[in-house]
Write a protein that holds these residues in place. Structure first.
Motif, PDB file in Angstrom:
ATOM      1  N   THR A  36     -15.524   6.213  -7.101  1.00 57.39           N
ATOM      2  CA  THR A  36     -14.390   6.857  -6.449  1.00 57.39           C
ATOM      3  C   THR A  36     -14.827   8.193  -5.864  1.00 57.39           C
ATOM      4  OG1 THR A  36     -12.163   7.716  -6.758  1.00 57.39           O
ATOM      5  CG2 THR A  36     -13.638   7.904  -8.636  1.00 57.39           C
ATOM      6  N   ASN A  64     -18.881   3.064  -2.824  1.00 50.19           N
ATOM      7  CA  ASN A  64     -17.454   2.820  -2.670  1.00 50.19           C
ATOM      8  C   ASN A  64     -17.281   1.894  -1.473  1.00 50.19           C
ATOM      9  OD1 ASN A  64     -14.736   2.895  -1.978  1.00 50.19           O
ATOM     10  ND2 ASN A  64     -14.477   5.008  -2.654  1.00 50.19           N
ATOM     11  N   ARG A  66     -14.850   0.895   0.149  1.00 48.46           N
ATOM     12  CA  ARG A  66     -13.819   1.287   1.113  1.00 48.46           C
ATOM     13  C   ARG A  66     -14.269   2.424   2.005  1.00 48.46           C
ATOM     14  NH1 ARG A  66      -9.498   0.987  -3.467  1.00 48.46           N
ATOM     15  NH2 ARG A  66      -9.136  -1.255  -3.475  1.00 48.46           N
ATOM     16  N   ARG A  67     -15.437   2.988   1.739  1.00 46.16           N
ATOM     17  CA  ARG A  67     -15.952   4.128   2.538  1.00 46.16           C
ATOM     18  C   ARG A  67     -17.171   3.732   3.300  1.00 46.16           C
ATOM     19  NH1 ARG A  67     -12.484   8.321   2.930  1.00 46.16           N
ATOM     20  NH2 ARG A  67     -11.216   8.294   1.105  1.00 46.16           N
TER      21      ARG A  67
END
Length: 67
Positions: A36, A64, A66-67
């Motif tokens: 995170t 991560n 999502r990044r």
């Protein structure tokens, strides 16, 4: 063949040859997926810190997706 282990697939009767499991058991790099960017001490950072503290020889990366 030297240093090979053979195994037979259960249903298909296919023969597989494994030369070495070193890449699985002694990786040069690992990625811990699920980090995170919000900070704090989540499970991924705890694993990362534990590996570093114990002297795990592989390069470690937090990831991560999502990044």
């Amino acid at each position: 063949m030297q240093n090979c282990a053979t195994s037979r697939a259960f249903d298909e009767g296919v023969r597989w040859v494994f030369r070495s499991v070193d890449a699985l058991l002694l990786p040069k790099t690992i990625a811990i997926v699920g980090a995170t960017d919000r900070g704090g001490d989540g499970w991924s950072k705890a694993i990362y810190d534990t590996l570093a503290h114990c002297g795990f020889p592989a390069r470690r990366f937090l990831s991560n997706p999502r990044r």
